[in-house]
Design a protein around this motif. Structure first.
Motif, short mmCIF file in Angstrom:
data_model
loop_
_atom_site.label_atom_id
_atom_site.label_comp_id
_atom_site.label_asym_id
_atom_site.label_seq_id
_atom_site.Cartn_x
_atom_site.Cartn_y
_atom_site.Cartn_z
N ASP A 114 -8.18 25.73 -21.38
CA ASP A 114 -8.39 24.29 -20.90
C ASP A 114 -9.24 24.48 -19.72
O ASP A 114 -8.78 24.92 -18.61
N TYR B 154 -11.72 22.39 -23.89
CA TYR B 154 -10.66 21.39 -23.31
C TYR B 154 -9.51 21.19 -24.20
O TYR B 154 -9.76 21.10 -25.36
N SER C 252 -5.85 18.62 -25.05
CA SER C 252 -5.23 17.37 -25.02
C SER C 252 -4.16 17.31 -25.60
O SER C 252 -3.62 18.07 -26.53
N LYS D 241 -11.10 13.67 -22.65
CA LYS D 241 -11.46 15.29 -22.50
C LYS D 241 -12.95 15.57 -23.15
O LYS D 241 -13.59 16.08 -22.63
#
Length: 410
Positions: free
Chosen positions: A342, A347, A349, A359
């Motif tokens: 991340d 990224y 989530s 994101k």
């Protein structure tokens, strides 16, 4: 060495397990070993050397997935014709039982690769699917929640106990990621577990720049961004979540993107209808299946790879996308978290549409950071090269054969 690979599915079925088996087998052959693959029969299959086909049931699971006929006597007959040194099985059920039987009868060590979060696939079983549909259709929310809890927890516990018993009857267990190794150990596996991912090939890192530009020009249709995902279009892959996330992104950022959904499956028509209802029909392009050799060009044509499956043990498509520098926006899950860092090469989530969309927006904010993430994605992918994987597995096989001989001597 003479190695027997036993599997419930293989080419022409499209999936992570056939890819993993084919790459490992080819890598081991390049090291000088004989590898035979015992695989089910399919309509339209292409005959290959060193692939021994056995019969499949006429009836398919979920109307699509081939079910091995494990009582086919040709399996043991074919096995008995070759003095195998080791068995490598890729499923704990069906051919997993045959592997245990053959290992016991011929006194050969058994290696098992844990490829799949099987508790995420219970909806393919008719009794479980009927119960799930009943729960979803029950009008009383409290009863529905209770039934779902019992249904999911009961199914997951049953699978966990089965897999614990199976793994503890094997000589060695391979897990594709550290999180999967921890998952197995936490669920009671006491057999030695080693981390061996599915490897990437040289061609996964190469692409045709002109071809990638042409793909982008053909699909972007005047928008700013082009996204993609590669997946079987089935319930466990959670494509619906991506569509909802992109509908929110469109509401916030405007009509600035197109989304390539690469793959096919039984959920395709339903997902196309969902895209229409969400108002992103003109943004989502369902391409169907694309030849694997062409995928690097599609990845390179895009700005980000989107992923929401929580049923992966590794997610080979994540690494394939990263191999040509594509940052990933994905949902946190075991297997995925091992690959996507991340804020570094993409990224992550939670399973929350609002957070996931935030994101994605964050990735697109700064061009410079996206380019930095692209370089980091390639570096991560390089560490998964197939040549390294094959050599590690080779040594693990030698160790198991040596251990077996020591036990026999004692």
């Amino acid at each position: 060495m003479r190695i027997a690979m036993l599997t419930n599915n293989y080419k022409p079925f499209v999936g992570g397990v056939p890819i993993s088996i084919e790459r490992l087998s080819n890598g081991l052959r390049e090291l000088g070993h004989q590898v035979y693959i015992f695989a089910p029969s399919y309509e339209g299959q292409v005959e290959e050397p060193y692939v021994i086909r056995y019969r499949s049931h006429k009836r398919k699971l979920g109307g699509k997935i081939v079910v091995p006929y494990i009582l086919d006597q040709s399996i043991e007959f074919g096995f008995s014709q070759i003095p195998f040194d080791i068995i490598h099985v890729h499923h704990p059920m069906l051919m997993g039982y045959i592997a245990q039987y053959l290992g016991w009868k011929y006194d050969i060590p058994i290696v098992f690769t844990y490829h799949t979060r099987y508790e995420q696939y219970l909806h393919y079983l008719p009794p479980y699917d009927h119960l799930q549909r009943y729960c979803n259709n029950n009008s009383k929310s409290k009863i529905r929640r209770l039934e779902k809890k019992v249904l999911y927890n009961g199914g997951e516990k049953l699978v966990t106990v089965h897999n614990r018993v199976f793994t503890n009857k094997c000589s060695l267990v391979l897990a594709p990621t550290n999180s999967m190794k921890e998952y197995l150990l936490n669920n009671g596996t006491i057999t030695n577990v080693q981390v061996i991912p599915t490897g990437l090939l040289d061609e996964d890192f190469t692409y045709d720049s002109d071809r990638a530009k042409d793909i982008r020009r053909r699909h972007i249709n005047g928008r700013k961004y082009l996204f993609c995902t590669v997946s079987r279009l089935e319930k466990e892959k959670n494509i619906s979540f991506l569509l909802k996330g992109l509908a929110r992104f469109k509401a916030n950022a405007g009509d600035c993107f197109r989304f390539l959904v690469i793959g096919d499956g039984s959920e395709r028509a339903q997902l196309e209808e969902e895209a229409r209802l969400l108002g992103i029909w003109d943004n989502a392009i369902f391409t169907g299946c694309i030849n694997h050799e062409e995928l690097p060009n599609y990845y390179r044509a895009c700005d980000s790879f989107l992923f929401a499956s929580r049923s992966e043990t590794q997610g080979i498509v994540l690494l394939e996308a990263m191999a040509v520098g594509l940052p990933v926006v994905a949902v946190e899950a075991s297997g995925v978290n091992d690959v996507v860092k991340d804020g570094f090469n993409g990224y992550l989530s939670e399973l929350d549409v609002e957070q996931w969309e935030a994101k994605l927006s964050l990735l697109l904010e700064k061009e410079g950071k996206r380019e930095w993430m692209s370089c980091n994605a390639i570096e991560e992918a390089i560490s998964y090269h197939a040549s390294n994987v094959s050599k590690k597995v080779e040594q693990l096989y030698f160790d198991q054969i040596a251990n077996e001989r020591v036990v026999e001597y004692l």
